[in-house]
Write an enzyme that holds these catalytic residues in place. Structure first.
Site, PDB file in Angstrom:
ATOM      1  N   THR A  94     -30.239 121.825  86.259  1.00 36.57           N
ATOM      2  CA  THR A  94     -29.989 120.725  87.195  1.00 36.57           C
ATOM      3  C   THR A  94     -30.690 119.500  86.625  1.00 36.57           C
ATOM      4  O   THR A  94     -31.923 119.463  86.553  1.00 36.57           O
ATOM      5  CB  THR A  94     -30.577 121.040  88.593  1.00 36.57           C
ATOM      6  OG1 THR A  94     -29.986 122.240  89.068  1.00 36.57           O
ATOM      7  CG2 THR A  94     -30.285 119.912  89.571  1.00 36.57           C
ATOM      8  N   LYS A 169     -23.661 118.795  92.557  1.00 35.56           N
ATOM      9  CA  LYS A 169     -24.886 119.542  92.883  1.00 35.56           C
ATOM     10  C   LYS A 169     -25.861 118.679  93.684  1.00 35.56           C
ATOM     11  O   LYS A 169     -26.390 119.111  94.711  1.00 35.56           O
ATOM     12  CB  LYS A 169     -25.522 120.007  91.568  1.00 35.56           C
ATOM     13  CG  LYS A 169     -26.938 120.476  91.654  1.00 35.56           C
ATOM     14  CD  LYS A 169     -27.073 121.934  91.963  1.00 35.56           C
ATOM     15  CE  LYS A 169     -28.524 122.304  92.207  1.00 35.56           C
ATOM     16  NZ  LYS A 169     -28.718 123.638  92.631  1.00 35.56           N
ATOM     17  N   LYS A 244     -37.155 117.933  93.863  1.00 40.97           N
ATOM     18  CA  LYS A 244     -36.591 117.526  92.561  1.00 40.97           C
ATOM     19  C   LYS A 244     -35.141 117.056  92.745  1.00 40.97           C
ATOM     20  O   LYS A 244     -34.751 115.999  92.261  1.00 40.97           O
ATOM     21  CB  LYS A 244     -36.634 118.710  91.587  1.00 40.97           C
ATOM     22  CG  LYS A 244     -35.907 118.431  90.282  1.00 40.97           C
ATOM     23  CD  LYS A 244     -35.703 119.667  89.418  1.00 40.97           C
ATOM     24  CE  LYS A 244     -34.690 119.357  88.322  1.00 40.97           C
ATOM     25  NZ  LYS A 244     -34.391 120.478  87.448  1.00 40.97           N
TER      26      LYS A 244
HETATM   27  P1  NAD Z   1     -38.284 127.620  84.855  1.00 38.65           P
HETATM   28  O1  NAD Z   1     -39.307 126.567  84.723  1.00 38.65           O
HETATM   29  O2  NAD Z   1     -38.649 128.944  85.409  1.00 38.65           O
HETATM   30  O3  NAD Z   1     -37.612 127.895  83.400  1.00 38.65           O
HETATM   31  C1  NAD Z   1     -37.414 126.933  82.419  1.00 38.65           C
HETATM   32  C2  NAD Z   1     -37.679 127.596  81.080  1.00 38.65           C
HETATM   33  O4  NAD Z   1     -37.351 126.668  80.045  1.00 38.65           O
HETATM   34  C3  NAD Z   1     -39.137 128.008  80.877  1.00 38.65           C
HETATM   35  O5  NAD Z   1     -39.208 129.388  80.573  1.00 38.65           O
HETATM   36  C4  NAD Z   1     -39.610 127.128  79.714  1.00 38.65           C
HETATM   37  O6  NAD Z   1     -40.531 127.782  78.852  1.00 38.65           O
HETATM   38  C5  NAD Z   1     -38.289 126.862  79.006  1.00 38.65           C
HETATM   39  N1  NAD Z   1     -38.297 125.694  78.144  1.00 38.65           N
HETATM   40  C6  NAD Z   1     -38.732 124.429  78.420  1.00 38.65           C
HETATM   41  N2  NAD Z   1     -38.529 123.622  77.367  1.00 38.65           N
HETATM   42  C7  NAD Z   1     -37.958 124.378  76.397  1.00 38.65           C
HETATM   43  C8  NAD Z   1     -37.531 124.126  75.070  1.00 38.65           C
HETATM   44  N3  NAD Z   1     -37.651 122.914  74.523  1.00 38.65           N
HETATM   45  N4  NAD Z   1     -37.006 125.143  74.364  1.00 38.65           N
HETATM   46  C9  NAD Z   1     -36.882 126.372  74.897  1.00 38.65           C
HETATM   47  N5  NAD Z   1     -37.273 126.691  76.150  1.00 38.65           N
HETATM   48  C10 NAD Z   1     -37.816 125.695  76.889  1.00 38.65           C
HETATM   49  O7  NAD Z   1     -37.088 126.960  85.687  1.00 38.65           O
HETATM   50  P2  NAD Z   1     -35.905 127.726  86.468  1.00 38.65           P
HETATM   51  O8  NAD Z   1     -36.338 128.007  87.868  1.00 38.65           O
HETATM   52  O9  NAD Z   1     -35.377 128.813  85.614  1.00 38.65           O
HETATM   53  O10 NAD Z   1     -34.833 126.539  86.582  1.00 38.65           O
HETATM   54  C11 NAD Z   1     -34.066 126.124  85.467  1.00 38.65           C
HETATM   55  C12 NAD Z   1     -33.094 125.063  85.932  1.00 38.65           C
HETATM   56  O11 NAD Z   1     -32.257 125.599  86.962  1.00 38.65           O
HETATM   57  C13 NAD Z   1     -33.782 123.827  86.527  1.00 38.65           C
HETATM   58  O12 NAD Z   1     -33.076 122.694  86.084  1.00 38.65           O
HETATM   59  C14 NAD Z   1     -33.659 124.046  88.031  1.00 38.65           C
HETATM   60  O13 NAD Z   1     -33.639 122.836  88.752  1.00 38.65           O
HETATM   61  C15 NAD Z   1     -32.326 124.775  88.120  1.00 38.65           C
HETATM   62  N6  NAD Z   1     -32.168 125.633  89.308  1.00 38.65           N
HETATM   63  C16 NAD Z   1     -33.188 126.450  89.698  1.00 38.65           C
HETATM   64  C17 NAD Z   1     -33.013 127.268  90.817  1.00 38.65           C
HETATM   65  C18 NAD Z   1     -34.125 128.194  91.284  1.00 38.65           C
HETATM   66  O14 NAD Z   1     -33.999 128.728  92.393  1.00 38.65           O
HETATM   67  N7  NAD Z   1     -35.136 128.443  90.492  1.00 38.65           N
HETATM   68  C19 NAD Z   1     -31.792 127.243  91.524  1.00 38.65           C
HETATM   69  C20 NAD Z   1     -30.768 126.412  91.079  1.00 38.65           C
HETATM   70  C21 NAD Z   1     -30.962 125.614  89.958  1.00 38.65           C
END
Ligand code: NAD
Length: 294
Positions: A94, A169, A244
């Protein structure tokens, strides 16, 4: 065998990558966290030493990263210089609409097909392969993108051109944040007026106040047993995530001059909730803050 490069194995990406592997695809992944890469191995995901290595023979490249800056960096430094030109590039994070459009333009200038495909549904849907995807891409690329997303999806909807998935979204989540506050204010007022919460629910759920925040995700514990309010607001959709998305909506609204007074007020309210230390509580916890209990 279809080769999928998966970048970002966090709360969401880990389950999504596992579902790609479960569907019989070869999944090569990278995350900055060595621990996340180690855990992914248990689900048949092969770790790569870097994003560049992960994408180099990929048919499909999927990113699931925290924010626009991370997506832009990974696209510019690793994906666009190293992925095969016929690879399909799909960002499921997102992020802000501008970053989504910038990344799509850069990809297209180098001859790639790409899509923004943010998801609705939390970690349970990510693990269960039941996410809803809102896709921004060229009409002619949609069928292939749909096929690529299928192992992770309950529904896949084409929203329009590049950036339209992100627009859908943030508009949806702005509406959700506003409606949750509305439902919470109504319960708070009902309580102050001496009206029984269950009685109010029974009436409003059959009257014109009915909405998803009331009948599927009721912030008052009791009326909807599956709602996070019955689990001390643990799990579900974190208030920090709602904040966010509301900020992304405000940023987008400012950019195009769209009036969103309630979106602005909702952002300020969730800002207060997060500042009060409730970032990890489900976003329906806003009810307790309004009641003076949070
Ligand atoms: P998270 O922080 O758990 O995971 C993000 C991952 O990306 C981490 O493991 C981090 O180490 C990795 N990362 C960061 N920079 C990187 C790079 N340069 N190279 C490789 N890996 C890298 O976040 P999440 O909860 O998995 O959410 C991910 C996305 O999905 C976000 O944009 C969030 O807004 C969206 N989202 C989350 C949810 C939820 O319920 N968690 C629901 C819908 C959408």
């Amino acid at each position: 065998m279809t080769r999928v490069a998966f970048i970002g194995l966090g709360n969401m990406g880990s389950g999504m990558a596992a579902n790609q592997a479960k569907a019989g695809r070869e999944v090569i992944a990278f995350d900055l966290s060595a621990e996340a890469l180690e855990r992914a191995k248990e689900h048949g995901v092969k770790p790569a030493a870097g994003a560049a290595e992960a994408v180099k023979d990929a048919d499909i490249v999927i990113t699931m990263l925290p924010a626009g800056q991370h997506v832009r960096d990974v696209y510019l430094s690793a994906i666009l210089p190293n992925a095969p030109r016929d690879a399909l590039l799909i960002d499921c994070s997102t992020i802000d609409v501008d970053s989504a459009r910038t990344v799509a333009r850069d990809a297209s200038m180098q001859g790639f097909r790409s899509a923004d495909a943010p998801v609705s549904g939390g970690t349970a849907a990510a693990s269960g392969g039941t996410l809803t995807f809102m896709v921004g891409c060229r009409e002619q690329d949609f069928a292939e993108i749909e096929e690529a997303l299928k192992p992770m999806a309950k529904a896949i909807i084409h929203a329009g051109d590049s950036g339209a998935g992100q627009a859908a979204k943030i508009c949806n989540n702005m509406l959700l944040g506003i409606s949750m506050i509305g439902v919470s204010e109504a319960f708070t007022l009902a309580e102050s007026l001496g009206l029984d919460a269950q009685k109010f629910y029974d009436i409003a759920s059959k009257a014109s106040g009915q909405c998803w925040s009331l009948t599927s995700y009721c912030p008052w514990p009791g009326p909807v047993p599956t709602a996070p309010s019955n689990r001390n607001y643990e799990g579900g959709f974190a208030s920090a995530m709602m904040l966010k998305d509301l900020k992304l909506a405000q940023e987008a609204a400012d950019g195009v001059g769209a009036p969103t007074p309630l979106g602005g007020a909702a952002t300020a309210i969730y800002d207060d909730l997060v500042a009060a230390g409730h970032a990890n509580k489900d976003f329906s916890y806003v009810l307790q803050m309004l009641r003076g209990r949070g």
